[in-house]
Design a protein around this motif. Structure first.
Motif, PDB file in Angstrom:
ATOM      1  N   THR A 117      25.986  28.146  28.637  1.00 29.09           N
ATOM      2  CA  THR A 117      27.227  28.307  29.407  1.00 29.09           C
ATOM      3  C   THR A 117      26.889  28.377  30.891  1.00 29.09           C
ATOM      4  O   THR A 117      27.601  27.826  31.734  1.00 29.09           O
TER       5      THR A 117
ATOM      6  N   ARG B 173      26.201  24.978  32.281  1.00 29.49           N
ATOM      7  CA  ARG B 173      27.458  24.235  32.533  1.00 29.49           C
ATOM      8  C   ARG B 173      28.085  24.687  33.852  1.00 29.49           C
ATOM      9  O   ARG B 173      28.634  23.893  34.598  1.00 29.49           O
ATOM     10  N   LEU B 174      27.972  25.976  34.145  1.00 29.70           N
ATOM     11  CA  LEU B 174      28.499  26.502  35.412  1.00 29.70           C
ATOM     12  C   LEU B 174      27.700  25.902  36.583  1.00 29.70           C
ATOM     13  O   LEU B 174      28.267  25.440  37.576  1.00 29.70           O
TER      14      LEU B 174
ATOM     15  N   GLN C 122      26.166  23.128  36.761  1.00 27.84           N
ATOM     16  CA  GLN C 122      26.448  21.689  36.939  1.00 27.84           C
ATOM     17  C   GLN C 122      27.648  21.458  37.851  1.00 27.84           C
ATOM     18  O   GLN C 122      27.801  20.387  38.404  1.00 27.84           O
ATOM     19  N   ARG C 123      28.496  22.483  37.995  1.00 21.65           N
ATOM     20  CA  ARG C 123      29.685  22.343  38.852  1.00 21.65           C
ATOM     21  C   ARG C 123      29.397  22.704  40.311  1.00 21.65           C
ATOM     22  O   ARG C 123      30.254  22.570  41.173  1.00 21.65           O
ATOM     23  N   VAL C 124      28.185  23.199  40.596  1.00 22.93           N
ATOM     24  CA  VAL C 124      27.881  23.686  41.948  1.00 22.93           C
ATOM     25  C   VAL C 124      27.070  22.623  42.690  1.00 22.93           C
ATOM     26  O   VAL C 124      25.982  22.245  42.248  1.00 22.93           O
ATOM     27  N   ALA C 125      27.620  22.140  43.824  1.00 23.96           N
ATOM     28  CA  ALA C 125      26.983  21.031  44.564  1.00 23.96           C
ATOM     29  C   ALA C 125      25.525  21.341  44.918  1.00 23.96           C
ATOM     30  O   ALA C 125      24.689  20.438  44.948  1.00 23.96           O
TER      31      ALA C 125
ATOM     32  N   GLU D   6      23.156  19.844  42.511  1.00 17.05           N
ATOM     33  CA  GLU D   6      23.334  18.426  42.183  1.00 17.05           C
ATOM     34  C   GLU D   6      21.973  17.725  42.104  1.00 17.05           C
ATOM     35  O   GLU D   6      21.099  17.971  42.943  1.00 17.05           O
TER      36      GLU D   6
ATOM     37  N   VAL E 264      29.409  30.067  44.192  1.00 15.13           N
ATOM     38  CA  VAL E 264      29.982  29.242  43.127  1.00 15.13           C
ATOM     39  C   VAL E 264      31.484  29.083  43.379  1.00 15.13           C
ATOM     40  O   VAL E 264      32.017  27.980  43.345  1.00 15.13           O
ATOM     41  N   GLU E 265      32.154  30.193  43.647  1.00 15.79           N
ATOM     42  CA  GLU E 265      33.600  30.174  43.937  1.00 15.79           C
ATOM     43  C   GLU E 265      33.871  31.194  45.025  1.00 15.79           C
ATOM     44  O   GLU E 265      33.190  32.226  45.107  1.00 15.79           O
TER      45      GLU E 265
ATOM     46  N   PRO F 111      32.120  27.268  48.568  1.00 16.63           N
ATOM     47  CA  PRO F 111      31.446  26.838  47.337  1.00 16.63           C
ATOM     48  C   PRO F 111      30.370  25.777  47.588  1.00 16.63           C
ATOM     49  O   PRO F 111      30.575  24.836  48.349  1.00 16.63           O
ATOM     50  N   GLY F 112      29.220  25.966  46.951  1.00 14.42           N
ATOM     51  CA  GLY F 112      28.106  25.030  47.089  1.00 14.42           C
ATOM     52  C   GLY F 112      27.180  25.407  48.234  1.00 14.42           C
ATOM     53  O   GLY F 112      26.076  24.879  48.332  1.00 14.42           O
TER      54      GLY F 112
END
Ligand code: CMP
Length: 146
Positions: free
Chosen positions: A9, A12-13, A15-18, A21, A60-61, A78-79
């Motif tokens: 999990t 997956r989190l 993978q959303r954070v630039a 990348e 992250v957020e 974020p990122g």
């Protein structure tokens, strides 16, 4: 407040954070192992200028504001990351950083930070590039020509 998630999990989190990348699944797994996920409320102070601090924070957020002792303010979202300066050179924090909204962050401790750079060279490049930009901006903000 620390959060506990399964490794998959957390990957997956990530993978959303630039910031992460381009990392391979194996590298993302290493990051998941080395970073703690935390949630903080708006107004929470995450770093204090002049204090010792040995963690890197990846957003992250949510958003934060960094205020330098010379009065410069920088918005972070974020990122983006902060805390690298005190972590890398062992000196005091160069700015005070506070959450301007509720935030979700990844926190990497000192030992884990150096392990992370060895495991995931793209992160080392990203941090060096951002540090160079921050140095240029900080210098430009106070140069007599600006
Ligand atoms: P550190 O000095 O460890 O703690 C405060 C952090 O604020 C610092 O690391 C940087 O990550 C961040 N910071 C300080 N100055 C700037 C700036 N001019 N631009 C962006 N971020 C900054």
């Amino acid at each position: 407040m620390p959060l506990w998630r399964s490794a998959s999990t957390k990957v997956r989190l990530l993978q959303r954070v630039a910031f992460f990348e381009g990392l391979s699944p194996r590298q993302l797994g290493q990051v998941a192992r080395l970073a703690d996920e935390v949630e903080v409320a708006a107004g929470k102070r995450l770093a204090t200028a002049g204090d010792t601090g040995r963690e890197l924070f990846v957003i992250v957020e949510g958003r934060a504001i960094a205020k330098t002792p010379r009065g410069r303010t920088v918005q972070l979202g974020p990122g983006q990351f902060f805390g690298e300066i005190g972590l890398i050179d062992g000196g005091p924090r160069s700015a005070t950083v506070e959450a301007s909204t509720p935030m979700r962050l990844l926190v990497v401790g000192h030992r884990e930070f150096w392990e992370l750079l060895a495991e995931a060279p793209p992160i080392a490049k990203r941090i060096m590039r951002t540090l160079s930009q921050r140095l240029r901006e900080a210098d430009a903000a106070f140069s007599p020509c600006s």
